[in-house]
Design a protein around this motif. Structure first.
Motif, mmCIF file in Angstrom:
data_model
loop_
_atom_site.group_PDB
_atom_site.id
_atom_site.type_symbol
_atom_site.label_atom_id
_atom_site.label_comp_id
_atom_site.label_asym_id
_atom_site.label_seq_id
_atom_site.Cartn_x
_atom_site.Cartn_y
_atom_site.Cartn_z
ATOM 1 N N LYS A 126 -2.146 -5.713 -44.133
ATOM 2 C CA LYS A 126 -2.243 -4.419 -43.642
ATOM 3 C C LYS A 126 -3.252 -4.233 -42.863
ATOM 4 O O LYS A 126 -4.129 -4.938 -42.354
ATOM 5 C CB LYS A 126 -2.252 -3.633 -44.902
ATOM 6 N N ASP A 163 4.792 -0.717 -32.356
ATOM 7 C CA ASP A 163 4.700 -0.339 -33.681
ATOM 8 C C ASP A 163 5.763 -0.306 -34.406
ATOM 9 O O ASP A 163 6.877 0.213 -33.956
ATOM 10 C CB ASP A 163 4.055 1.113 -33.551
ATOM 11 N N LYS A 164 5.871 -0.993 -35.733
ATOM 12 C CA LYS A 164 6.950 -0.948 -36.382
ATOM 13 C C LYS A 164 6.836 -0.454 -37.802
ATOM 14 O O LYS A 164 7.319 -0.911 -38.992
ATOM 15 C CB LYS A 164 7.384 -2.543 -36.551
ATOM 16 N N GLY A 165 5.826 0.541 -37.923
ATOM 17 C CA GLY A 165 5.481 1.029 -39.048
ATOM 18 C C GLY A 165 4.427 0.777 -39.805
ATOM 19 O O GLY A 165 4.023 1.400 -40.497
ATOM 20 N N ALA A 166 3.687 -0.297 -39.385
ATOM 21 C CA ALA A 166 2.464 -0.768 -39.997
ATOM 22 C C ALA A 166 1.277 -0.580 -39.200
ATOM 23 O O ALA A 166 0.341 -0.728 -39.785
ATOM 24 C CB ALA A 166 2.581 -2.137 -40.121
ATOM 25 N N LYS A 173 8.123 -7.857 -36.115
ATOM 26 C CA LYS A 173 8.681 -7.785 -37.143
ATOM 27 C C LYS A 173 8.463 -6.394 -37.989
ATOM 28 O O LYS A 173 7.446 -6.008 -37.937
ATOM 29 C CB LYS A 173 8.453 -9.082 -38.314
ATOM 30 N N LYS A 174 9.288 -6.029 -38.622
ATOM 31 C CA LYS A 174 9.185 -4.862 -39.577
ATOM 32 C C LYS A 174 8.332 -4.854 -40.302
ATOM 33 O O LYS A 174 7.991 -5.852 -41.159
ATOM 34 C CB LYS A 174 10.386 -4.393 -40.118
ATOM 35 N N ASP A 175 7.327 -3.773 -40.439
ATOM 36 C CA ASP A 175 6.198 -3.740 -41.165
ATOM 37 C C ASP A 175 4.831 -4.696 -41.035
ATOM 38 O O ASP A 175 4.025 -4.768 -41.700
ATOM 39 C CB ASP A 175 6.491 -3.920 -42.470
ATOM 40 N N LYS A 176 5.077 -5.592 -39.783
ATOM 41 C CA LYS A 176 4.102 -6.323 -39.360
ATOM 42 C C LYS A 176 3.311 -5.626 -38.569
ATOM 43 O O LYS A 176 3.825 -4.800 -37.714
ATOM 44 C CB LYS A 176 4.435 -7.510 -38.402
ATOM 45 N N GLY A 228 1.057 -10.984 -42.813
ATOM 46 C CA GLY A 228 1.515 -9.875 -43.405
ATOM 47 C C GLY A 228 0.444 -8.874 -43.777
ATOM 48 O O GLY A 228 0.905 -7.613 -44.757
#
Lengths: 334, 334
Positions: free
Chosen positions: A172, A96-99, A44-47, A170
């Motif tokens: 960080k 990697d989805k940005g997180a 998932k995005k940002d996970k 979720g």
């Protein structure tokens, strides 16, 4: 040792091919590298992405733990050998989805080197933030004041479970790393080896042991233990392993633990549940509450005979991770 | 063979004790009989009760399959020996909620006798309606025109899955029996034995075999197979087993199957997935679609080495049962 294999040189490739074809709804190979496997369910995005890996021969570890609730991808090494940095890097890029991505692996020199190199490459070449948490749960492998020298064995399962859940919640990257490290810090394992495994390429035993002997503290690749002696009853073996674990960790009456009785490969579930029976008795006698139990082959060494016992001390945060649902090809928890 | 046990006379009792204590959220012993285990989730009113059972030493079969989506209760026998009628009857009484109980077991003389006696007692003494479906999937154990003489081996797993789902769907007793029988009718298995298992009481091998031999068609208790020969590669073994299965069943291009590659105990998952790889290749070559695959230790024989291959031909009704979610201590499917 008789094995159901073809050319010993191809065992890892053929196992991976069989695995991916058996579970196409769960896992796929990256076109860039056939040792790089990722969940078919895109992160998932940002996970935070969870990446696991290590040598082959420990199935269900490591590839069996890619799926919902655990890892997003795995880098597959040769038998009992770390994956090289390239497949690790490819998985990193894919999940990697940005997180950022957290690497989880056992504390072995080869893994430390290769995962470290991949992390550097991910940072320098791809600008992906990478964190890492190492499993070092094997009480037998170094004294308690040198925990950083200890090997990771079956307790690594709890580190995956903790980090996989934290990422799903979720959290960080720093938080996922913190929880994974706490899981490792709270986890202790001790194993016993009865019979060796045989590497496909050589068909030589991983260690030598007499017909009536056991080795306490044996490592997952046949690393020597701390004591060789006559094979004892299941109860005496459990007594010894749990004693060493309890002497090494801070558990008080009323504390809660998760328990893992892990088979090394060829030891029947019958024996594992007989071992569990005694672990349960000992902990109840000491007033320690077993919150959840896992009994079976979670991290093996081919057809090695024997088992390990793992305790993870729980707090509210770790309990939540233990309860988290998982859906992987080789491990499902509702 | 080294075992992690205490007194060999107590292995079943101690295993069951460990099992029940490890999974108190799933299973409990009946106070009437310690060989009678039932799900802690009470059978729903008017749902047909599913009762499984057989000898010990086949774990996860049989007690590992008690839970949501599979069986409501299990009667536990001694090692490789049928449970006696009394524990079967006690489970029957506990799980009957007015819609009757279906017994599922393998086609072995002892089981046929004891489950038959228990069914009579349930009918005569307790006025409980009992149906039964037997697994007889082992192609090696009798010719196809004498399927009623065949042994049940790993294909029994699909019979449990079918009946467990049908009962959950709210079907009546005759329907549950019909679907279980159809699952068995559509299922074929063939096994290969590499190394024997050792009964705890005697520590004698269950069969004799040379260091470089395999036995095709070997039974789960060491019953002789149809052919002893030199151990071959995984691909040749899979070719042979699948050939015998396909020659015995009615499969055409475009048909769908469920596949089970079952380990007998000590054979690593690595080998099982290498076998699966070839099964997948053969079926794809023949235009047969694999709808779902299971690879692992589903019905074992202590530490026996080897595996079996099972195919179940699917239709819409059986596909629905294969897809049905399961939550048991030793098997979970989402």
């Amino acid at each position: 040792m008789k094995k159901l294999i073809n050319d010993p040189k191809n065992v890892v490739e053929e196992m991976v091919e069989g695995y991916v074809n058996a579970h196409p709804d769960y896992i796929r190979q990256l076109p860039e590298n056939n040792r790089s496997l990722v969940s078919v369910r895109e992160t998932k995005k940002d996970k935070v992405g969870i990446l696991i890996g290590g040598g082959s021969g420990h199935e269900p570890a490591f590839m069996g733990y890619v799926g919902e609730g655990m890892a997003d991808g795995v880098a597959v090494g040769n038998i009992f050998a770390s994956p090289s940095p390239q497949p690790i890097l490819e998985v990193t890029k894919a999940i990697d989805k940005g997180a950022g991505v957290v690497y989880l692996y056992g504390n072995y020199a080869g893994d430390v080197m290769n995962f470290g190199m991949a992390a550097e490459m991910a940072d320098m070449e791809e600008d992906i933030e990478v964190g890492a948490a190492l499993a070092s749960d094997d009480v037998a492998s170094a004294p308690v004041d040198e925990k950083e020298k200890r090997r990771g064995i079956a307790g690594e399962f709890f580190v995956y479970k903790a980090a996989g859940a934290a990422a799903d919640f979720g959290y960080k990257l720093e938080e996922v790393v913190r929880i994974a490290e706490k899981a490792n810090e709270n986890t202790r394992s001790m194993g016993v080896g009865l019979t060796p495994c045989y590497l496909p390429q050589t068909n030589e035993p991983s260690f030598l042991i007499d017909e009536d002997e056991m080795e306490i503290g044996l490592g997952h690749h046949g690393e020597p233990g701390i004591e060789k002696g006559k094979l004892e009853t299941a109860d005496r073996v459990a007594d010894r392993l749990v004693e060493d674990i309890l002497n090494d960790m801070d558990l008080e009456k009323g504390d809660e633990v998760a328990v893992l009785v892990n088979g090394l490969g060829s030891t029947p579930k019958m024996d594992l549940y007989i071992i569990y029976r005694r672990v349960d008795q000992i902990l109840k006698e000491q007033g320690i509450k077993i919150y959840r139990s896992y009994v079976g082959n979670y991290i093996t060494s081919l057809e090695m005979g024997g088992c390990s016992i793992t305790l993870m001390k729980l707090d509210d945060e770790l309990t939540k991770t233990v309860d988290h649902a998982v859906d992987c090809p080789m491990f499902v928890q509702k």
